[in-house]
Scaffold this active site. Structure first.
Site, PDB file in Angstrom:
ATOM      1  N   ARG A 158       0.796  -1.268   0.068  1.00 41.78           N
ATOM      2  CA  ARG A 158      -0.185  -0.018   0.148  1.00 41.78           C
ATOM      3  C   ARG A 158       0.762   1.336  -0.119  1.00 41.78           C
ATOM      4  NH1 ARG A 158      -3.133  -3.601   3.743  1.00 41.78           N
ATOM      5  NH2 ARG A 158      -1.234  -3.355   4.897  1.00 41.78           N
ATOM      6  N   ILE A 159       1.984   1.364   1.032  1.00 44.29           N
ATOM      7  CA  ILE A 159       2.703   2.516   1.177  1.00 44.29           C
ATOM      8  C   ILE A 159       3.676   2.646  -0.187  1.00 44.29           C
ATOM      9  CG2 ILE A 159       4.145   4.056   2.520  1.00 44.29           C
ATOM     10  CD1 ILE A 159       2.556   2.540   4.945  1.00 44.29           C
ATOM     11  N   SER A 178      10.037  -6.617  -4.511  1.00 44.50           N
ATOM     12  CA  SER A 178       9.073  -6.724  -3.410  1.00 44.50           C
ATOM     13  C   SER A 178       8.766  -8.460  -3.379  1.00 44.50           C
ATOM     14  CB  SER A 178       7.679  -6.400  -3.618  1.00 44.50           C
ATOM     15  OG  SER A 178       6.877  -6.047  -2.600  1.00 44.50           O
ATOM     16  N   ARG A 179       8.131  -9.010  -2.407  1.00 47.37           N
ATOM     17  CA  ARG A 179       7.894 -10.395  -2.286  1.00 47.37           C
ATOM     18  C   ARG A 179       6.999 -10.794  -3.289  1.00 47.37           C
ATOM     19  NH1 ARG A 179       5.492 -12.471   3.216  1.00 47.37           N
ATOM     20  NH2 ARG A 179       3.724 -11.146   2.556  1.00 47.37           N
ATOM     21  N   THR A 238      11.202   4.695   6.136  1.00 49.56           N
ATOM     22  CA  THR A 238      10.053   4.925   6.895  1.00 49.56           C
ATOM     23  C   THR A 238       9.359   3.518   7.251  1.00 49.56           C
ATOM     24  OG1 THR A 238       8.536   5.285   5.059  1.00 49.56           O
ATOM     25  CG2 THR A 238       9.333   7.391   6.070  1.00 49.56           C
ATOM     26  N   ARG A 240      10.551   0.131   9.105  1.00 50.84           N
ATOM     27  CA  ARG A 240      10.984  -0.353  10.585  1.00 50.84           C
ATOM     28  C   ARG A 240      12.491  -0.532  10.592  1.00 50.84           C
ATOM     29  NH1 ARG A 240       6.688   0.722  11.801  1.00 50.84           N
ATOM     30  NH2 ARG A 240       4.990  -0.409  12.845  1.00 50.84           N
ATOM     31  N   GLU A 269      14.355   2.023  18.921  1.00 50.15           N
ATOM     32  CA  GLU A 269      13.528   3.484  19.321  1.00 50.15           C
ATOM     33  C   GLU A 269      13.273   3.070  20.587  1.00 50.15           C
ATOM     34  OE1 GLU A 269      10.051   3.875  16.542  1.00 50.15           O
ATOM     35  OE2 GLU A 269      11.613   3.501  15.029  1.00 50.15           O
ATOM     36  N   HIS A 287       9.585   9.138  14.087  1.00 52.68           N
ATOM     37  CA  HIS A 287       8.641   8.051  13.911  1.00 52.68           C
ATOM     38  C   HIS A 287       7.036   8.814  13.907  1.00 52.68           C
ATOM     39  CE1 HIS A 287       7.475   3.399  13.920  1.00 52.68           C
ATOM     40  NE2 HIS A 287       6.630   4.206  13.214  1.00 52.68           N
ATOM     41  N   GLY A 289       5.764   9.112  10.854  1.00 48.98           N
ATOM     42  CA  GLY A 289       5.184   8.659   9.347  1.00 48.98           C
ATOM     43  C   GLY A 289       3.504   9.057   9.235  1.00 48.98           C
TER      44      GLY A 289
HETATM   45  P1  NAP Z   1       1.699  -3.745   3.007  1.00 54.71           P
HETATM   46  O1  NAP Z   1       0.570  -3.243   2.130  1.00 54.71           O
HETATM   47  O2  NAP Z   1       1.542  -5.041   3.410  1.00 54.71           O
HETATM   48  O3  NAP Z   1       3.199  -3.701   1.985  1.00 54.71           O
HETATM   49  C1  NAP Z   1       4.114  -4.270   2.326  1.00 54.71           C
HETATM   50  C2  NAP Z   1       4.749  -5.002   1.017  1.00 54.71           C
HETATM   51  O4  NAP Z   1       6.222  -5.469   1.626  1.00 54.71           O
HETATM   52  C3  NAP Z   1       4.006  -6.044   0.467  1.00 54.71           C
HETATM   53  O5  NAP Z   1       4.382  -5.677  -0.782  1.00 54.71           O
HETATM   54  C4  NAP Z   1       4.727  -7.073   0.945  1.00 54.71           C
HETATM   55  O6  NAP Z   1       4.657  -8.234  -0.236  1.00 54.71           O
HETATM   56  C5  NAP Z   1       6.227  -6.641   0.981  1.00 54.71           C
HETATM   57  N1  NAP Z   1       7.002  -7.619   1.649  1.00 54.71           N
HETATM   58  C6  NAP Z   1       6.609  -8.420   2.946  1.00 54.71           C
HETATM   59  N2  NAP Z   1       7.666  -9.206   3.100  1.00 54.71           N
HETATM   60  C7  NAP Z   1       8.549  -8.995   2.390  1.00 54.71           C
HETATM   61  C8  NAP Z   1       9.865  -9.584   2.093  1.00 54.71           C
HETATM   62  N3  NAP Z   1      10.312 -10.387   2.893  1.00 54.71           N
HETATM   63  N4  NAP Z   1      10.904  -9.316   0.868  1.00 54.71           N
HETATM   64  C9  NAP Z   1      10.184  -8.151   0.020  1.00 54.71           C
HETATM   65  N5  NAP Z   1       8.909  -7.640   0.256  1.00 54.71           N
HETATM   66  C10 NAP Z   1       8.185  -8.035   1.407  1.00 54.71           C
HETATM   67  O7  NAP Z   1       2.080  -2.741   4.504  1.00 54.71           O
HETATM   68  P2  NAP Z   1       2.037  -1.148   4.069  1.00 54.71           P
HETATM   69  O8  NAP Z   1       0.547  -0.607   4.417  1.00 54.71           O
HETATM   70  O9  NAP Z   1       2.391  -0.671   2.899  1.00 54.71           O
HETATM   71  O10 NAP Z   1       2.872  -0.951   5.235  1.00 54.71           O
HETATM   72  C11 NAP Z   1       4.271  -1.173   5.190  1.00 54.71           C
HETATM   73  C12 NAP Z   1       5.242  -0.934   6.497  1.00 54.71           C
HETATM   74  O11 NAP Z   1       5.343   0.450   6.738  1.00 54.71           O
HETATM   75  C13 NAP Z   1       4.468  -1.395   7.906  1.00 54.71           C
HETATM   76  O12 NAP Z   1       4.480  -2.699   7.994  1.00 54.71           O
HETATM   77  C14 NAP Z   1       5.003  -0.694   8.915  1.00 54.71           C
HETATM   78  O13 NAP Z   1       6.263  -1.451   9.456  1.00 54.71           O
HETATM   79  C15 NAP Z   1       5.558   0.742   8.104  1.00 54.71           C
HETATM   80  N6  NAP Z   1       4.822   1.820   8.533  1.00 54.71           N
HETATM   81  C16 NAP Z   1       5.567   2.711   9.185  1.00 54.71           C
HETATM   82  C17 NAP Z   1       4.736   4.175   9.416  1.00 54.71           C
HETATM   83  C18 NAP Z   1       5.624   5.330  10.187  1.00 54.71           C
HETATM   84  O14 NAP Z   1       5.097   5.696  10.876  1.00 54.71           O
HETATM   85  N7  NAP Z   1       6.990   5.459   9.941  1.00 54.71           N
HETATM   86  C19 NAP Z   1       3.617   4.162   9.305  1.00 54.71           C
HETATM   87  C20 NAP Z   1       2.931   3.109   8.602  1.00 54.71           C
HETATM   88  C21 NAP Z   1       3.464   1.708   8.147  1.00 54.71           C
HETATM   89  P3  NAP Z   1       3.216  -9.172  -0.264  1.00 54.71           P
HETATM   90  O15 NAP Z   1       2.290  -8.182  -1.381  1.00 54.71           O
HETATM   91  O16 NAP Z   1       3.755 -10.454  -0.974  1.00 54.71           O
HETATM   92  O17 NAP Z   1       2.574  -9.369   0.995  1.00 54.71           O
HETATM   93  C1  GLV Z   2       3.364   2.849  12.315  1.00 51.22           C
HETATM   94  O1  GLV Z   2       4.678   2.769  12.158  1.00 51.22           O
HETATM   95  C2  GLV Z   2       2.443   1.889  11.746  1.00 51.22           C
HETATM   96  O2  GLV Z   2       3.094   0.772  11.405  1.00 51.22           O
HETATM   97  O3  GLV Z   2       1.342   2.292  11.636  1.00 51.22           O
END
Ligand code: NAP
Ligand code: GLV
Ligand code: GLV
Length: 338
Positions: A158-159, A178-179, A238, A240, A269, A287, A289
């Site tokens: 998504r992000i 990506s996976r 952004t 982890r 953190e 943190h 984001g």
């Molecule tokens: P998401 O939609 O699940 O996207 C994660 C992506 O990473 C998916 O495309 C997933 O592949 C891929 N992935 C998972 N494991 C992998 C691996 N081993 N190798 C390569 N790619 C891999 O999650 P999202 O909503 O975008 O969020 C992503 C992350 O951002 C969260 O888990 C969180 O840790 C972080 N985050 C941080 C903040 C902040 O405040 N800084 C805010 C929000 C989120 P698949 O399609 O196969 O599942």
């Molecule tokens: C923030 O880092 C989140 O994973 O929502």
């Protein structure tokens, strides 16, 4: 009259967000000012039907054992690496998180970091504030442009995709690792080229991480992979902190072996190493984001909707993926098992 479910919110959010939970639940707020200590958390969760947890709360078997009435966990974040998922599957206790509502906010933050590092915004601001802007100079604070550059996105969920849309708007070429590969249609819309991580790191001018933290992604970007980056590379995280070998990244930044880094997350953190804080080629955020009012309220609404659905015997929409899979073959409502 049925009793309202007893819910622990481990720490205060902000009034509008807390208000959502107060009508339908018997709500206890763990602490107004700080995170609960481990002991406080295990004590306060006793007798609760649900717990709304924050990223720094470790949610594991010991917590479950301390809370025999617990029926559901709602994590105030999309990332849920703080939760020991297998034990919650085994014990039939669903886990909720906050996808989608924070996607744009987090992609904006990653993009803000990219522009700030590339255009040296923080250094330039400090220069003016320090009273040093005495004359216009042709070569003052020369920086990097964005358009025409190659961006490498690691984790195209998504992000990652929202970040890609921003990059496309700024005229960048998009590579991703990506996976799971995107559909051809999505690749065409985002003008994104799939590439193995090793090649992406060698090719991209800018790298932005958007994978979750899992056992597979811990130190995904290690010393060896950092050494593959171009000397002019800009590195954005952004996702982890533990996805990157932070000490190795700091070494590269200190030696000037990459252009710079923009970080919202850190390996331990809230510790941010002194060596990182001393550098001028970094932009560091605490943190934040997803920290827009819109996103943080959206996260509270989503958890509220999920909890309300659950307590009326329905399947919540915002189950974590492992639980989404699970409800395909277990009947709902669930009977927790101890
Ligand atoms: P998401 O939609 O699940 O996207 C994660 C992506 O990473 C998916 O495309 C997933 O592949 C891929 N992935 C998972 N494991 C992998 C691996 N081993 N190798 C390569 N790619 C891999 O999650 P999202 O909503 O975008 O969020 C992503 C992350 O951002 C969260 O888990 C969180 O840790 C972080 N985050 C941080 C903040 C902040 O405040 N800084 C805010 C929000 C989120 P698949 O399609 O196969 O599942
Ligand atoms: C923030 O880092 C989140 O994973 O929502
Ligand atoms: C700069 O301000 C310019 O006009 O080129």
């Amino acid at each position: 009259m049925t009793m309202k479910p007893k819910v622990l919110l481990t720490r205060a959010l902000f009034p509008e967000a807390e208000a959502l939970f107060k009508t339908d639940f018997d709500l206890e707020i763990g602490n107004k000012e700080r995170m609960l200590t481990r002991e406080e958390l295990l004590e306060k969760v006793k007798g609760k039907d649900a717990v709304i947890t924050m990223m720094p709360d470790t949610i594991d078997r010991a917590l479950l054992d301390a809370a025999p009435n617990l029926k559901i966990v709602a994590n105030y974040a999309v990332g849920y690496n703080n939760i020991d998922v297998p034990i919650f599957l085994r014990r039939n206790i669903p886990v909720l998180h906050t996808p989608d509502v924070l996607t744009d906010a987090t992609a904006d933050a990653a993009f803000a970091l990219l522009i700030a590092v590339a255009r040296r915004i923080i250094e330039a601001h400090a220069y003016v504030v320090a009273g040093r802007f005495k004359a216009w100079k042709p070569a003052l604070l020369l920086s990097q442009g964005l358009s025409g550059k190659i961006v490498g996105i690691v984790g195209m969920g998504r992000i990652g995709q929202a970040f890609a849309r921003r990059c496309l708007g700024f005229g960048m070429k998009i590579l991703y690792a990506s996976r799971t590969r995107l559909s051809e249609e999505k690749e065409a819309i985002l003008e994104a080229t799939y590439m193995p991580l090793e090649d992406l790191l060698k090719t991209a001018d800018f790298i932005s991480l958007h994978v979750p933290l899992t056992e597979e992604t811990r130190h995904l970007i290690d010393r060896k992979r950092l050494d593959d980056l171009k000397p002019t590379a800009i590195f954005i995280n952004t996702a982890r902190g533990p996805v990157v070998d932070e000490a190795a990244l700091i070494k590269k930044l200190e030696k000037g072996e990459i252009w710079g880094a923009g970080l919202d997350v850190y390996e331990n953190e809230p510790d941010v190493p002194e060596a990182l804080r001393q550098l001028s080629n970094v932009v560091l955020l605490p943190h934040v984001g997803s920290a827009t009012l819109e996103a943080r309220l959206g996260m509270a609404r989503l958890l509220y909707d999920g909890l309300t659905a659950f307590f009326s015997g329905k399947v919540p929409k915002n189950l974590i993926p492992e639980w989404k899979e699970r409800v395909k073959d277990v009947p709902f409502p669930l009977i927790p098992t101890q």
